[in-house]
Design a protein around this motif. Structure first.
Motif, PDB file in Angstrom:
ATOM      1  N   VAL A  99       0.833  -1.204   0.000  1.00 12.96           N
ATOM      2  CA  VAL A  99       0.000   0.000   0.000  1.00 12.96           C
ATOM      3  C   VAL A  99       0.867   1.254   0.000  1.00 12.96           C
ATOM      4  O   VAL A  99       0.593   2.211  -0.722  1.00 12.96           O
ATOM      5  CB  VAL A  99      -0.938   0.013   1.231  1.00 12.96           C
ATOM      6  N   LEU A 100       1.927   1.256   0.818  1.00 11.19           N
ATOM      7  CA  LEU A 100       2.806   2.420   0.919  1.00 11.19           C
ATOM      8  C   LEU A 100       4.158   2.112   0.298  1.00 11.19           C
ATOM      9  O   LEU A 100       4.651   0.988   0.396  1.00 11.19           O
ATOM     10  CB  LEU A 100       3.001   2.819   2.387  1.00 11.19           C
ATOM     11  N   LYS A 101       4.759   3.141  -0.298  1.00  8.24           N
ATOM     12  CA  LYS A 101       6.068   2.954  -0.935  1.00  8.24           C
ATOM     13  C   LYS A 101       6.964   4.147  -0.613  1.00  8.24           C
ATOM     14  O   LYS A 101       6.536   5.299  -0.739  1.00  8.24           O
ATOM     15  CB  LYS A 101       5.919   2.857  -2.463  1.00  8.24           C
ATOM     16  N   ASN A 102       8.199   3.854  -0.207  1.00  6.38           N
ATOM     17  CA  ASN A 102       9.219   4.905  -0.029  1.00  6.38           C
ATOM     18  C   ASN A 102       8.782   6.027   0.899  1.00  6.38           C
ATOM     19  O   ASN A 102       9.088   7.198   0.656  1.00  6.38           O
ATOM     20  CB  ASN A 102       9.606   5.521  -1.389  1.00  6.38           C
ATOM     21  N   ILE A 103       8.068   5.676   1.952  1.00 10.61           N
ATOM     22  CA  ILE A 103       7.621   6.708   2.888  1.00 10.61           C
ATOM     23  C   ILE A 103       8.735   6.997   3.889  1.00 10.61           C
ATOM     24  O   ILE A 103       9.250   6.085   4.537  1.00 10.61           O
ATOM     25  CB  ILE A 103       6.356   6.255   3.660  1.00 10.61           C
ATOM     26  N   SER A 104       9.097   8.253   3.998  1.00 18.30           N
ATOM     27  CA  SER A 104      10.080   8.679   5.001  1.00 18.30           C
ATOM     28  C   SER A 104       9.723  10.089   5.425  1.00 18.30           C
ATOM     29  O   SER A 104       9.699  11.000   4.598  1.00 18.30           O
ATOM     30  CB  SER A 104      11.498   8.643   4.417  1.00 18.30           C
ATOM     31  N   LEU A 105       9.403  10.262   6.700  1.00 18.06           N
ATOM     32  CA  LEU A 105       9.068  11.614   7.153  1.00 18.06           C
ATOM     33  C   LEU A 105       9.325  11.772   8.636  1.00 18.06           C
ATOM     34  O   LEU A 105       9.361  10.796   9.389  1.00 18.06           O
ATOM     35  CB  LEU A 105       7.608  11.963   6.829  1.00 18.06           C
ATOM     36  N   ASP A 106       9.543  13.016   9.021  1.00 22.56           N
ATOM     37  CA  ASP A 106       9.688  13.406  10.422  1.00 22.56           C
ATOM     38  C   ASP A 106       8.559  14.361  10.761  1.00 22.56           C
ATOM     39  O   ASP A 106       8.200  15.216   9.953  1.00 22.56           O
ATOM     40  CB  ASP A 106      11.020  14.130  10.655  1.00 22.56           C
ATOM     41  N   VAL A 107       8.026  14.219  11.958  1.00 26.31           N
ATOM     42  CA  VAL A 107       7.025  15.161  12.453  1.00 26.31           C
ATOM     43  C   VAL A 107       7.604  15.788  13.713  1.00 26.31           C
ATOM     44  O   VAL A 107       8.053  15.076  14.612  1.00 26.31           O
ATOM     45  CB  VAL A 107       5.685  14.454  12.769  1.00 26.31           C
ATOM     46  N   LYS A 108       7.607  17.104  13.755  1.00 27.55           N
ATOM     47  CA  LYS A 108       8.208  17.803  14.888  1.00 27.55           C
ATOM     48  C   LYS A 108       7.211  17.935  16.045  1.00 27.55           C
ATOM     49  O   LYS A 108       6.004  18.019  15.828  1.00 27.55           O
ATOM     50  CB  LYS A 108       8.661  19.207  14.456  1.00 27.55           C
ATOM     51  N   ALA A 109       7.748  17.975  17.246  1.00 25.16           N
ATOM     52  CA  ALA A 109       6.908  18.200  18.431  1.00 25.16           C
ATOM     53  C   ALA A 109       6.195  19.536  18.303  1.00 25.16           C
ATOM     54  O   ALA A 109       6.791  20.536  17.901  1.00 25.16           O
ATOM     55  CB  ALA A 109       7.770  18.180  19.691  1.00 25.16           C
ATOM     56  N   GLY A 110       4.899  19.548  18.588  1.00 26.41           N
ATOM     57  CA  GLY A 110       4.121  20.781  18.521  1.00 26.41           C
ATOM     58  C   GLY A 110       3.633  21.151  17.137  1.00 26.41           C
ATOM     59  O   GLY A 110       3.012  22.198  16.953  1.00 26.41           O
ATOM     60  N   GLU A 111       3.896  20.291  16.153  1.00 20.41           N
ATOM     61  CA  GLU A 111       3.475  20.574  14.775  1.00 20.41           C
ATOM     62  C   GLU A 111       2.044  20.091  14.538  1.00 20.41           C
ATOM     63  O   GLU A 111       1.630  19.056  15.055  1.00 20.41           O
ATOM     64  CB  GLU A 111       4.428  19.857  13.815  1.00 20.41           C
ATOM     65  N   ASP A 130       1.794  -4.215  10.469  1.00 19.94           N
ATOM     66  CA  ASP A 130       2.269  -5.067   9.370  1.00 19.94           C
ATOM     67  C   ASP A 130       2.953  -4.210   8.302  1.00 19.94           C
ATOM     68  O   ASP A 130       2.356  -3.851   7.297  1.00 19.94           O
ATOM     69  CB  ASP A 130       1.077  -5.836   8.777  1.00 19.94           C
ATOM     70  N   TYR A 131       4.194  -3.827   8.576  1.00 18.56           N
ATOM     71  CA  TYR A 131       4.931  -2.986   7.625  1.00 18.56           C
ATOM     72  C   TYR A 131       6.418  -3.293   7.725  1.00 18.56           C
ATOM     73  O   TYR A 131       6.901  -3.848   8.718  1.00 18.56           O
ATOM     74  CB  TYR A 131       4.685  -1.497   7.912  1.00 18.56           C
ATOM     75  N   GLU A 132       7.131  -2.922   6.664  1.00 19.95           N
ATOM     76  CA  GLU A 132       8.594  -2.995   6.679  1.00 19.95           C
ATOM     77  C   GLU A 132       9.113  -1.586   6.941  1.00 19.95           C
ATOM     78  O   GLU A 132       8.554  -0.616   6.455  1.00 19.95           O
ATOM     79  CB  GLU A 132       9.118  -3.509   5.337  1.00 19.95           C
ATOM     80  N   GLY A 133      10.202  -1.493   7.685  1.00 21.30           N
ATOM     81  CA  GLY A 133      10.728  -0.176   8.033  1.00 21.30           C
ATOM     82  C   GLY A 133      10.647   0.029   9.530  1.00 21.30           C
ATOM     83  O   GLY A 133      10.321  -0.889  10.281  1.00 21.30           O
ATOM     84  N   MET A 188      -0.526  12.887  -0.695  1.00 25.12           N
ATOM     85  CA  MET A 188      -0.203  11.519  -1.074  1.00 25.12           C
ATOM     86  C   MET A 188      -0.918  11.103  -2.341  1.00 25.12           C
ATOM     87  O   MET A 188      -2.042  11.563  -2.619  1.00 25.12           O
ATOM     88  CB  MET A 188      -0.556  10.553   0.063  1.00 25.12           C
ATOM     89  N   ALA A 189      -0.273  10.233  -3.118  1.00 25.31           N
ATOM     90  CA  ALA A 189      -0.892   9.628  -4.304  1.00 25.31           C
ATOM     91  C   ALA A 189      -0.246   8.271  -4.506  1.00 25.31           C
ATOM     92  O   ALA A 189       0.984   8.139  -4.411  1.00 25.31           O
ATOM     93  CB  ALA A 189      -0.694  10.505  -5.534  1.00 25.31           C
ATOM     94  N   ASP A 190      -1.065   7.243  -4.750  1.00 22.11           N
ATOM     95  CA  ASP A 190      -0.586   5.890  -5.044  1.00 22.11           C
ATOM     96  C   ASP A 190       0.455   5.404  -4.018  1.00 22.11           C
ATOM     97  O   ASP A 190       1.484   4.837  -4.387  1.00 22.11           O
ATOM     98  CB  ASP A 190       0.031   5.839  -6.462  1.00 22.11           C
ATOM     99  N   GLY A 191       0.193   5.663  -2.748  1.00 19.50           N
ATOM    100  CA  GLY A 191       1.044   5.124  -1.702  1.00 19.50           C
ATOM    101  C   GLY A 191       2.322   5.893  -1.438  1.00 19.50           C
ATOM    102  O   GLY A 191       3.157   5.460  -0.642  1.00 19.50           O
TER     103      GLY A 191
END
Length: 203
Positions: free
Chosen positions: A1-13, A38-41, A196-199
């Motif tokens: 379902v998801l591909k190449n997802i990499s993100l950071d979320v900052k405190a208070g954002e 159920d994910y890799e990563g 997001m689009a196509d995962g």
């Protein structure tokens, strides 16, 4: 379902996730909320690795650190507004009954439904019920509030009120807020919007 997802979320954002139905945004939200494992990563929270923890460990983590607001409020109709808000704190068991009651009332005050505290939750309007659901999500003072289409069942006036509450929680109370939404007006008032689009994250 998801591909190449990499993100950071900052405190208070206050971050929103948008995209067409089926693009993977709810799946991403449920992974971030430790509901889907159920994910890799790897998933980290304040440098703590959550990937690979047992369901019991994740459940304890959620109750302490996360608050959830869904499209439908999931309030128990036979309970009062105050009792509904108290439930997660009763489960956590860190405070006395009197303290939990006081904390619940304070959270209801934050979202401006404290005057309805002793009413049955079923007697409230849709907008009021969603605000009660937010108060319930806040009762254990979570670091992160997760919203899945939190304005999906509301008219524009109530949607605006929920959007204002989320922004206030972030900017005045330092809560981190992540919400999936189809509501472009709601998204436009967040600090950052992930498209997001196509995962994948495309913008």
């Amino acid at each position: 379902v998801l591909k190449n997802i990499s993100l950071d979320v900052k405190a208070g954002e206050f971050m929103t996730i948008v995209g067409k139905s089926g693009c993977g945004k709810s799946t991403l939200l449920y992974i971030l909320g430790t509901l889907d494992t159920d994910y890799e990563g790897q998933l980290f929270f304040n440098d703590e690795l959550l990937s690979g923890k047992s369901q019991d460990q994740l459940s304890a983590f959620r109750n302490k650190h996360l608050g959830f607001v869904f499209q439908f409020h999931f309030l128990l109709p036979e309970f009062t507004v105050l009792e509904n808000v108290m439930l997660p704190a009763m489960k956590l068991g860190q405070y006395s009954h009197k303290e939990i009651e006081e904390r619940a009332y304070q959270k209801l005050k934050m979202v401006d439904v404290h005057e309805q505290a002793l009413k049955a939750s079923s007697k409230l309007s849709g907008g009021q019920q969603q605000r009660v659901a937010i108060a319930r999500a806040l009762i254990n003072d979570p670091d992160l509030l997760i919203g899945d289409e939190p304005t999906g069942n509301l008219d524009s006036a109530n949607s605006k009120r929920i959007q204002e509450i989320f922004k206030q929680l972030s900017e005045e109370f330092g809560k981190t807020v992540i919400a999936v939404t189809h509501d472009t007006e709601f998204a436009s008032h967040s600090h950052r919007t992930i498209h997001m689009a196509d995962g994948e994250i495309v913008d």
